[in-house]
Design an enzyme around this catalytic site. Sequence first.
Site, PDB file in Angstrom:
ATOM      1  N   ASP A  19      -3.397   9.331   1.670  1.00 17.75           N
ATOM      2  CA  ASP A  19      -2.434   9.190   0.573  1.00 17.75           C
ATOM      3  C   ASP A  19      -1.542  10.406   0.305  1.00 17.75           C
ATOM      4  O   ASP A  19      -0.674  10.354  -0.569  1.00 17.75           O
ATOM      5  CB  ASP A  19      -3.173   8.794  -0.714  1.00 17.75           C
ATOM      6  CG  ASP A  19      -4.316   9.754  -1.070  1.00 17.75           C
ATOM      7  OD1 ASP A  19      -4.185  10.966  -0.792  1.00 17.75           O
ATOM      8  OD2 ASP A  19      -5.325   9.287  -1.622  1.00 17.75           O
TER       9      ASP A  19
ATOM     10  N   ASN B 201      -8.659  10.595   3.331  1.00 12.84           N
ATOM     11  CA  ASN B 201      -7.610   9.846   2.626  1.00 12.84           C
ATOM     12  C   ASN B 201      -6.270   9.963   3.339  1.00 12.84           C
ATOM     13  O   ASN B 201      -5.941  10.998   3.907  1.00 12.84           O
ATOM     14  CB  ASN B 201      -7.486  10.349   1.181  1.00 12.84           C
ATOM     15  CG  ASN B 201      -8.799  10.193   0.429  1.00 12.84           C
ATOM     16  OD1 ASN B 201      -9.600   9.323   0.772  1.00 12.84           O
ATOM     17  ND2 ASN B 201      -9.016  11.016  -0.567  1.00 12.84           N
TER      18      ASN B 201
ATOM     19  N   CYS C 127       6.988   4.249  16.472  1.00 12.94           N
ATOM     20  CA  CYS C 127       7.361   3.027  17.193  1.00 12.94           C
ATOM     21  C   CYS C 127       6.456   2.856  18.412  1.00 12.94           C
ATOM     22  O   CYS C 127       6.416   3.733  19.268  1.00 12.94           O
ATOM     23  CB  CYS C 127       8.813   3.111  17.639  1.00 12.94           C
ATOM     24  SG  CYS C 127       9.254   1.721  18.712  1.00 12.94           S
TER      25      CYS C 127
ATOM     26  N   HIS D 263      -8.201  10.610   9.178  1.00 10.40           N
ATOM     27  CA  HIS D 263      -7.847   9.195   9.356  1.00 10.40           C
ATOM     28  C   HIS D 263      -6.332   8.989   9.418  1.00 10.40           C
ATOM     29  O   HIS D 263      -5.847   7.885   9.197  1.00 10.40           O
ATOM     30  CB  HIS D 263      -8.438   8.334   8.233  1.00 10.40           C
ATOM     31  CG  HIS D 263      -9.941   8.222   8.281  1.00 10.40           C
ATOM     32  ND1 HIS D 263     -10.663   7.510   7.356  1.00 10.40           N
ATOM     33  CD2 HIS D 263     -10.851   8.728   9.157  1.00 10.40           C
ATOM     34  CE1 HIS D 263     -11.964   7.590   7.664  1.00 10.40           C
ATOM     35  NE2 HIS D 263     -12.096   8.329   8.738  1.00 10.40           N
TER      36      HIS D 263
ATOM     37  N   ARG E 210       0.818  -1.199   0.000  1.00 11.36           N
ATOM     38  CA  ARG E 210       0.000   0.000   0.000  1.00 11.36           C
ATOM     39  C   ARG E 210       0.862   1.264   0.000  1.00 11.36           C
ATOM     40  O   ARG E 210       0.596   2.213  -0.734  1.00 11.36           O
ATOM     41  CB  ARG E 210      -0.902  -0.044   1.238  1.00 11.36           C
ATOM     42  CG  ARG E 210      -2.160   0.726   1.044  1.00 11.36           C
ATOM     43  CD  ARG E 210      -3.305   0.280   1.865  1.00 11.36           C
ATOM     44  NE  ARG E 210      -4.403   1.202   1.613  1.00 11.36           N
ATOM     45  CZ  ARG E 210      -5.098   1.798   2.569  1.00 11.36           C
ATOM     46  NH1 ARG E 210      -4.838   1.545   3.833  1.00 11.36           N
ATOM     47  NH2 ARG E 210      -6.065   2.624   2.259  1.00 11.36           N
TER      48      ARG E 210
HETATM   49 ZN    ZN Z   1      11.402   2.130  19.322  1.00  4.95          ZN
END
Ligand code: ZN
Length: 246
Positions: free
Chosen positions: A102, A100, A125, A117, A68
Amino acid sequence: MTVIRLADLIRDRGPAVVLTGAGISTESGIPDFRSPTGIWARYDPQEYATIEAFRADPVKVWSFYALRFRALTEAEPNAGHLALAELERTGHVSTVVTQNIDLLHERAGSRDVVEVHGSIRTSTCPGCGARYGIDEVLRLLERESAPGCRECGAVLKPDVIFFGELMPEAAIDRAYELARSTRLLLVVGSGLEVWPVSQLPEETRREGGVVAIVNRGPTTFDDRAVVKIDGGAGETLTALVREVAS
Ligand SMILES: [Zn+2]
């Protein structure tokens, strides 16, 4: 001609707040995940797009997200994205609120974009909170199937909203505020089926604004919109740019 009516509206009541969904990016070759031929017909969202699936098996979820990320970064903004950027430059559009992820509005030149979104711009992380930009994530994906954090080794999570995950509060609050304060909400390429965007047109209407819609196929707000154009975003918005300039 409804484009003429839309141009009148934007001149009288603009700058408009624009609300976009997957339908504006299909002309860039990005499939709408709700369509029967969309990516979710091949990838079960339960297995690839829920936060539970990511927590259970992030490497598997990245097998989908790697494809994606590449597809979205190789896609180019289309005439619809470019027209909205042009309308912002000419003062007819203030802000684009988009479902979107993108980045195509930004790449087309839109400056004020609210991404309800999330987006593929960054990944975070879950272990230590370190944040990685998309270029770095794409580099990591060339070497490994799931990008690992250089600090702690945990698999990064794309900063897109997974099903079952909380929406980005600041973006949602701003979207509601914009919907309530604008005199014209222009919906482009969304069936208005998914929260929060499904609620925004009514917010505009309740505060005395009006709603115009450009979408192929029905939306949940058609009966309350002052203009509905059943057409493609690229073609319709290009005509709108010409019309407001004339
Ligand atoms: Zn990390």
